[in-house]
Design a protein around this motif. Structure first.
Motif, PDB file in Angstrom:
ATOM      1  N   GLU A  99       0.833  -1.100   0.055  1.00  0.00           N
ATOM      2  CA  GLU A  99       0.054   0.242  -0.151  1.00  0.00           C
ATOM      3  C   GLU A  99       1.040   1.210   0.161  1.00  0.00           C
ATOM      4  OE1 GLU A  99      -2.628  -0.304   3.212  1.00  0.00           O
ATOM      5  OE2 GLU A  99      -3.702  -1.988   2.563  1.00  0.00           O
ATOM      6  N   THR A 100       1.763   1.275   0.862  1.00  0.00           N
ATOM      7  CA  THR A 100       2.639   2.356   0.931  1.00  0.00           C
ATOM      8  C   THR A 100       3.369   2.416  -0.453  1.00  0.00           C
ATOM      9  OG1 THR A 100       3.314   1.887   3.256  1.00  0.00           O
ATOM     10  CG2 THR A 100       5.042   3.360   1.988  1.00  0.00           C
ATOM     11  N   LYS A 101       3.956   1.546  -1.156  1.00  0.00           N
ATOM     12  CA  LYS A 101       4.552   1.627  -2.513  1.00  0.00           C
ATOM     13  C   LYS A 101       3.598   2.394  -3.422  1.00  0.00           C
ATOM     14  CE  LYS A 101       8.021  -1.847  -2.132  1.00  0.00           C
ATOM     15  NZ  LYS A 101       8.425  -3.238  -2.870  1.00  0.00           N
ATOM     16  N   ALA A 102       2.290   1.746  -3.462  1.00  0.00           N
ATOM     17  CA  ALA A 102       1.187   2.309  -4.197  1.00  0.00           C
ATOM     18  C   ALA A 102       0.839   3.890  -4.111  1.00  0.00           C
ATOM     19  CB  ALA A 102      -0.085   1.378  -4.047  1.00  0.00           C
ATOM     20  N   LEU A 103       0.984   4.315  -2.754  1.00  0.00           N
ATOM     21  CA  LEU A 103       0.795   5.497  -2.429  1.00  0.00           C
ATOM     22  C   LEU A 103       1.715   6.632  -2.974  1.00  0.00           C
ATOM     23  CD1 LEU A 103      -1.010   7.704  -0.971  1.00  0.00           C
ATOM     24  CD2 LEU A 103       0.260   7.241   1.138  1.00  0.00           C
ATOM     25  N   ILE A 104       3.118   6.118  -2.952  1.00  0.00           N
ATOM     26  CA  ILE A 104       4.276   6.746  -3.346  1.00  0.00           C
ATOM     27  C   ILE A 104       4.204   7.067  -4.832  1.00  0.00           C
ATOM     28  CG2 ILE A 104       6.631   6.733  -3.573  1.00  0.00           C
ATOM     29  CD1 ILE A 104       6.853   5.530  -0.746  1.00  0.00           C
ATOM     30  N   SER A 105       3.879   5.788  -5.417  1.00  0.00           N
ATOM     31  CA  SER A 105       3.802   5.897  -6.734  1.00  0.00           C
ATOM     32  C   SER A 105       2.644   7.128  -7.341  1.00  0.00           C
ATOM     33  CB  SER A 105       3.391   4.446  -7.523  1.00  0.00           C
ATOM     34  OG  SER A 105       3.199   4.703  -8.707  1.00  0.00           O
ATOM     35  N   LYS A 106       1.440   7.130  -6.560  1.00  0.00           N
ATOM     36  CA  LYS A 106       0.343   8.005  -7.012  1.00  0.00           C
ATOM     37  C   LYS A 106       0.954   9.518  -6.610  1.00  0.00           C
ATOM     38  CE  LYS A 106      -4.439   9.039  -5.779  1.00  0.00           C
ATOM     39  NZ  LYS A 106      -5.571   8.608  -4.982  1.00  0.00           N
ATOM     40  N   LEU A 107       1.634   9.892  -5.671  1.00  0.00           N
ATOM     41  CA  LEU A 107       2.052  11.088  -5.370  1.00  0.00           C
ATOM     42  C   LEU A 107       3.004  11.482  -6.333  1.00  0.00           C
ATOM     43  CD1 LEU A 107       2.478  10.713  -1.486  1.00  0.00           C
ATOM     44  CD2 LEU A 107       0.576  12.125  -2.612  1.00  0.00           C
ATOM     45  N   THR A 108       3.997  10.434  -6.838  1.00  0.00           N
ATOM     46  CA  THR A 108       4.929  10.834  -7.777  1.00  0.00           C
ATOM     47  C   THR A 108       4.292  11.166  -9.123  1.00  0.00           C
ATOM     48  OG1 THR A 108       6.553   9.247  -6.896  1.00  0.00           O
ATOM     49  CG2 THR A 108       6.699   9.918  -9.130  1.00  0.00           C
ATOM     50  N   GLU A 109       3.174  10.647  -9.427  1.00  0.00           N
ATOM     51  CA  GLU A 109       2.475  10.833 -10.755  1.00  0.00           C
ATOM     52  C   GLU A 109       1.738  12.268 -10.550  1.00  0.00           C
ATOM     53  OE1 GLU A 109      -0.357   7.706 -11.524  1.00  0.00           O
ATOM     54  OE2 GLU A 109       1.276   6.298 -11.961  1.00  0.00           O
ATOM     55  N   GLU A 110       1.345  12.626  -9.421  1.00  0.00           N
ATOM     56  CA  GLU A 110       0.437  13.844  -9.286  1.00  0.00           C
ATOM     57  C   GLU A 110       1.596  14.889  -9.121  1.00  0.00           C
ATOM     58  OE1 GLU A 110      -1.591  13.378  -5.762  1.00  0.00           O
ATOM     59  OE2 GLU A 110      -3.230  12.205  -6.547  1.00  0.00           O
TER      60      GLU A 110
END
Length: 238
Positions: free
Chosen positions: A176-187
């Motif tokens: 879940e943490t990796k998915a959140l980091i990926s989403k924040l990076t895209e934003e």
């Protein structure tokens, strides 16, 4: 722990398997021949369908060693209290000088024929896997979850299941943490692109405004010139 027999020294005499469900697990033991004789050996087990022994027979030359690998087939469930009743028996006997594995026969291990056969019993011990904790606070406080193992290598089944469950939950949190980091990076990338676009539009507006400001004096000069010509023409007519 090793067994110092007259023919072969076996190390270890406990076959320890880091138990994991649905996974093949292997361990090995070393056979050491400190004598001047060629020694033949044979490995037996009470549960031959569960284990694969390579080699299960062989020759250990004088003053040399040989390794035997024991592989346990994948298990679908853990035994009660992680206790294993399987046993192994390693038999050794003096062979003829220069003997090879192909020269080994079942009659060599027949005690009724007067042969001196040395037996060594080996027991199987299940060891729970050591699960590293990714949580830093727990490692610093020394509270990372580990199963308590008794002296004979037994572990409580419920305790083992709790450790596996905790480990799976930690893996889910990491995902879940990796998915959140990926989403924040895209934003973040999207915000940077929008900012660059706004900067370009602002620069374009600035250039257009500068051109507009530079055009006012030119028009003014043209108007004055036309008025001057018109006045000159009228004066001449007068």
């Amino acid at each position: 722990m090793s067994n110092g027999g007259e023919l072969l020294q076996i190390d270890p005499v406990e076959l320890q398997f880091p138990f994991e469900l649905k996974k093949q697990i292997s361990c090995s033991m070393q056979l050491t021949n400190k004598s001047d004789n060629y020694v033949a050996f044979k490995v037996k087990t009470t549960n031959p369908k569960k284990y694969c022994v390579r080699p299960n027979t062989g020759i250990v030359m004088p003053h040399s060693s040989s390794d035997v690998k024991v592989t346990m087939q994948a298990q679908k469930e853990a035994p009660p209290d992680m206790q294993c009743k399987d046993k192994f028996l390693l038999q050794s006997v003096v062979a003829s000088p220069g003997a090879a594995a192909k020269d080994i026969t079942p009659e060599m291990f027949n005690k009724e024929s007067g042969n001196y056969v040395e037996d060594c019993k080996l027991k199987v011990v299940y060891v729970p896997p050591q699960l590293p904790s990714p949580v830093r606070e727990e490692s610093e406080e020394g509270s990372s979850p580990r199963a308590s193992v008794s002296e004979n290598g037994a572990v409580n089944t419920s305790e083992f299941n709790n450790i596996s469950r905790a480990y799976n939950e930690q893996q889910d949190n990491v995902s879940e943490t990796k998915a959140l980091i990926s989403k924040l990076t895209e934003e973040k990338i999207s915000v940077v692109q929008q900012n660059n676009k706004l900067q370009q539009e602002l620069e374009l507006l600035r250039r257009e405004r500068n051109r507009s400001r530079g055009g006012i004096p030119t028009v003014y000069v043209l108007v004055i010139a036309l008025v001057g010509i018109l006045l000159g023409y009228l004066l001449k007519r007068i």
